[in-house]
Write a protein that holds these residues in place. Sequence first.
Motif, mmCIF file in Angstrom:
data_model
loop_
_atom_site.group_PDB
_atom_site.id
_atom_site.type_symbol
_atom_site.label_atom_id
_atom_site.label_comp_id
_atom_site.label_asym_id
_atom_site.label_seq_id
_atom_site.Cartn_x
_atom_site.Cartn_y
_atom_site.Cartn_z
ATOM 1 N N TYR A 124 0.834 -1.195 0.000
ATOM 2 C CA TYR A 124 0.000 0.000 0.000
ATOM 3 C C TYR A 124 0.871 1.249 0.000
ATOM 4 C CZ TYR A 124 -3.920 -3.068 1.050
ATOM 5 O OH TYR A 124 -4.865 -4.049 0.986
ATOM 6 N N GLY A 125 0.412 2.260 -0.724
ATOM 7 C CA GLY A 125 1.114 3.532 -0.782
ATOM 8 C C GLY A 125 0.212 4.671 -0.359
ATOM 9 N N VAL A 126 0.816 5.735 0.188
ATOM 10 C CA VAL A 126 0.087 6.922 0.635
ATOM 11 C C VAL A 126 0.837 8.158 0.152
ATOM 12 C CG1 VAL A 126 -0.764 8.249 2.618
ATOM 13 C CG2 VAL A 126 -0.818 5.744 2.676
ATOM 14 N N LEU A 127 0.084 9.125 -0.380
ATOM 15 C CA LEU A 127 0.669 10.400 -0.809
ATOM 16 C C LEU A 127 0.605 11.395 0.346
ATOM 17 C CD1 LEU A 127 1.847 11.850 -3.354
ATOM 18 C CD2 LEU A 127 -0.447 12.792 -3.704
ATOM 19 N N PHE A 128 1.736 12.058 0.619
ATOM 20 C CA PHE A 128 1.829 13.024 1.716
ATOM 21 C C PHE A 128 2.243 14.404 1.201
ATOM 22 C CE2 PHE A 128 2.664 8.912 3.677
ATOM 23 C CZ PHE A 128 1.950 8.964 4.869
ATOM 24 N N THR A 129 1.844 15.428 1.933
ATOM 25 C CA THR A 129 2.400 16.749 1.670
ATOM 26 C C THR A 129 3.888 16.725 1.971
ATOM 27 O OG1 THR A 129 1.891 17.471 3.929
ATOM 28 C CG2 THR A 129 0.239 17.933 2.217
ATOM 29 N N TYR A 130 4.636 17.582 1.308
ATOM 30 C CA TYR A 130 6.085 17.632 1.504
ATOM 31 C C TYR A 130 6.409 18.562 2.672
ATOM 32 C CZ TYR A 130 11.049 18.011 0.443
ATOM 33 O OH TYR A 130 12.421 17.957 0.510
ATOM 34 N N ALA A 131 7.269 18.110 3.565
ATOM 35 C CA ALA A 131 7.722 18.941 4.686
ATOM 36 C C ALA A 131 8.808 19.876 4.169
ATOM 37 C CB ALA A 131 8.260 18.072 5.818
ATOM 38 N N GLU A 132 8.459 21.121 3.951
ATOM 39 C CA GLU A 132 9.411 22.074 3.388
ATOM 40 C C GLU A 132 10.577 22.323 4.340
ATOM 41 O OE1 GLU A 132 9.423 23.088 0.384
ATOM 42 O OE2 GLU A 132 7.458 22.327 -0.192
ATOM 43 N N GLY A 133 11.729 22.587 3.758
ATOM 44 C CA GLY A 133 12.920 22.883 4.548
ATOM 45 C C GLY A 133 13.940 21.775 4.467
ATOM 46 N N GLU A 134 14.744 21.663 5.520
ATOM 47 C CA GLU A 134 15.811 20.669 5.531
ATOM 48 C C GLU A 134 16.119 20.216 6.952
ATOM 49 O OE1 GLU A 134 19.795 22.386 4.708
ATOM 50 O OE2 GLU A 134 18.698 24.266 4.403
ATOM 51 N N VAL A 135 16.873 19.124 7.024
ATOM 52 C CA VAL A 135 17.300 18.569 8.311
ATOM 53 C C VAL A 135 18.435 19.403 8.887
ATOM 54 C CG1 VAL A 135 18.442 16.602 9.408
ATOM 55 C CG2 VAL A 135 16.563 16.221 7.785
ATOM 56 N N TYR A 136 18.389 19.674 10.169
ATOM 57 C CA TYR A 136 19.488 20.305 10.896
ATOM 58 C C TYR A 136 19.912 19.349 12.002
ATOM 59 C CZ TYR A 136 18.807 24.879 8.710
ATOM 60 O OH TYR A 136 18.727 25.917 7.807
ATOM 61 N N THR A 137 21.077 18.781 11.878
ATOM 62 C CA THR A 137 21.555 17.893 12.944
ATOM 63 C C THR A 137 22.195 18.680 14.079
ATOM 64 O OG1 THR A 137 23.618 17.566 11.722
ATOM 65 C CG2 THR A 137 21.879 15.931 11.397
ATOM 66 N N ALA A 138 22.778 19.841 13.765
ATOM 67 C CA ALA A 138 23.309 20.735 14.787
ATOM 68 C C ALA A 138 22.339 21.911 14.899
ATOM 69 C CB ALA A 138 24.703 21.226 14.421
ATOM 70 N N MET A 139 21.545 21.923 15.967
ATOM 71 C CA MET A 139 20.466 22.902 16.087
ATOM 72 C C MET A 139 20.847 24.057 17.000
ATOM 73 S SD MET A 139 17.199 20.291 16.330
ATOM 74 C CE MET A 139 18.186 18.879 16.881
ATOM 75 N N SER A 140 20.353 25.229 16.647
ATOM 76 C CA SER A 140 20.519 26.399 17.500
ATOM 77 C C SER A 140 19.555 26.298 18.673
ATOM 78 C CB SER A 140 20.231 27.673 16.707
ATOM 79 O OG SER A 140 18.857 27.727 16.354
ATOM 80 N N ASP A 141 19.755 27.157 19.670
ATOM 81 C CA ASP A 141 18.840 27.160 20.811
ATOM 82 C C ASP A 141 17.416 27.481 20.362
ATOM 83 O OD1 ASP A 141 21.026 26.583 22.333
ATOM 84 O OD2 ASP A 141 20.816 28.282 23.699
ATOM 85 N N GLN A 142 17.277 28.401 19.394
ATOM 86 C CA GLN A 142 15.951 28.746 18.906
ATOM 87 C C GLN A 142 15.283 27.548 18.232
ATOM 88 O OE1 GLN A 142 14.224 31.527 19.531
ATOM 89 N NE2 GLN A 142 12.509 30.472 18.526
ATOM 90 N N GLN A 143 16.064 26.776 17.497
ATOM 91 C CA GLN A 143 15.509 25.576 16.864
ATOM 92 C C GLN A 143 15.136 24.528 17.906
ATOM 93 O OE1 GLN A 143 18.803 24.940 14.146
ATOM 94 N NE2 GLN A 143 17.503 25.402 12.377
ATOM 95 N N LEU A 144 15.944 24.378 18.936
ATOM 96 C CA LEU A 144 15.622 23.428 20.006
ATOM 97 C C LEU A 144 14.323 23.820 20.706
ATOM 98 C CD1 LEU A 144 19.200 23.022 21.496
ATOM 99 C CD2 LEU A 144 17.894 21.219 20.348
ATOM 100 N N LEU A 145 14.132 25.106 20.950
ATOM 101 C CA LEU A 145 12.883 25.583 21.550
ATOM 102 C C LEU A 145 11.707 25.271 20.630
ATOM 103 C CD1 LEU A 145 14.051 29.052 22.913
ATOM 104 C CD2 LEU A 145 13.343 27.105 24.308
ATOM 105 N N GLU A 146 11.898 25.455 19.322
ATOM 106 C CA GLU A 146 10.827 25.200 18.361
ATOM 107 C C GLU A 146 10.458 23.718 18.305
ATOM 108 O OE1 GLU A 146 7.929 26.141 15.509
ATOM 109 O OE2 GLU A 146 9.065 27.408 16.914
ATOM 110 N N VAL A 147 11.474 22.850 18.354
ATOM 111 C CA VAL A 147 11.194 21.406 18.383
ATOM 112 C C VAL A 147 10.431 21.052 19.653
ATOM 113 C CG1 VAL A 147 12.217 19.107 18.490
ATOM 114 C CG2 VAL A 147 13.164 20.800 16.945
ATOM 115 N N GLY A 148 10.849 21.605 20.785
ATOM 116 C CA GLY A 148 10.150 21.336 22.047
ATOM 117 C C GLY A 148 8.696 21.752 21.991
#
Length: 322
Positions: A124-148
């Motif tokens: 079975y297959g499912v079509l999804f919207t694309y998550a715009e942007g990119e992966v950040y493995t080294a995150m800033s404090d602002q990004q960590l707050l956003e993930v939280g």
Amino acid sequence: MSWKTGNKKRRRSGGSQTMDIFPTRYSLLSATALNDYLQQCYALRDTTCRLLIHNVSDTYLLESSGTRYVFKIYRDAHRKMEEINGEVELLNILHTGGASVSRPLADKEGRYLQPFHAAEGIRYGVLFTYAEGEVYTAMSDQQLLEVGRGIARIHQITAGLQLTHHRQPLDMEALVDAPLRVIKPAFANGLEAEYEYLRDTATRVKQQLSAFDLPSFSHGYCHYDFLPKNFHFDSAGSVTFFDFDFAGAGYLINDLASFYVHFFLDVLHHKMTQPEADRQFAVFIRGYRALRPVSEAELASIPYWGYLFWLFYFRFHYENFE
């Protein structure tokens, strides 16, 4: 030679002899054929389709006039129709509730799941919207707050939720008992002592967890794979989460433990010191607590849930990678 996929036979051209399709563990569907199929199902035009990831599930990128989609084809041995419907149901609830997730899209007939008669059976297959942007493995404090904050929004919706479709619960059977049973054959022929170590450690971890007041812990549907590879930051700094393949009902602290795995690996591979890992995780927790409480007891239990995450993952790899 033409293939008769419905009855798992193939017929030699110019003759009547049929042959069983050889048992297949994992097929790979043509991106070109999928492109034509998806154009018809979703009334899309001028699209291109290419394989992004050939893994336990296959992920294809579908593009049309600057709009991108992800088409995910599940592996039959890994996910059955009922479980996929559960993931679709969960994502639709999260999207409706305002969480930032890659959501499933229905075709022109209103269907979310597309069946394909592959060599090993129906996939079975499912079509999804694309998550715009990119992966950040080294995150800033602002990004960590956003993930939280983003994970807290998801938990606000999934806490106490009951889906109509079944998903494997993230209970002690799934996190400890079943993994130990499944992986045991891998430790035959001289590796019995290593297996005993795993089993004894898992037993001690279960005992440590039972010492907590678990009924007071928040419970709901977890993503259970909140590693940086499964969320994107866009140019405005907003985060979108995807890949809910492991999602199941369990203690929500499991999601925070799965995110801590990112810091554990960075420390293990000397990309980050332990004090810096602890500081960054505390920033993440501050973001989470801005929207949703988490108790000190729940935080203290993270190392134990973290061990069970690796045991769960051990089973996953043993079952899906030869």
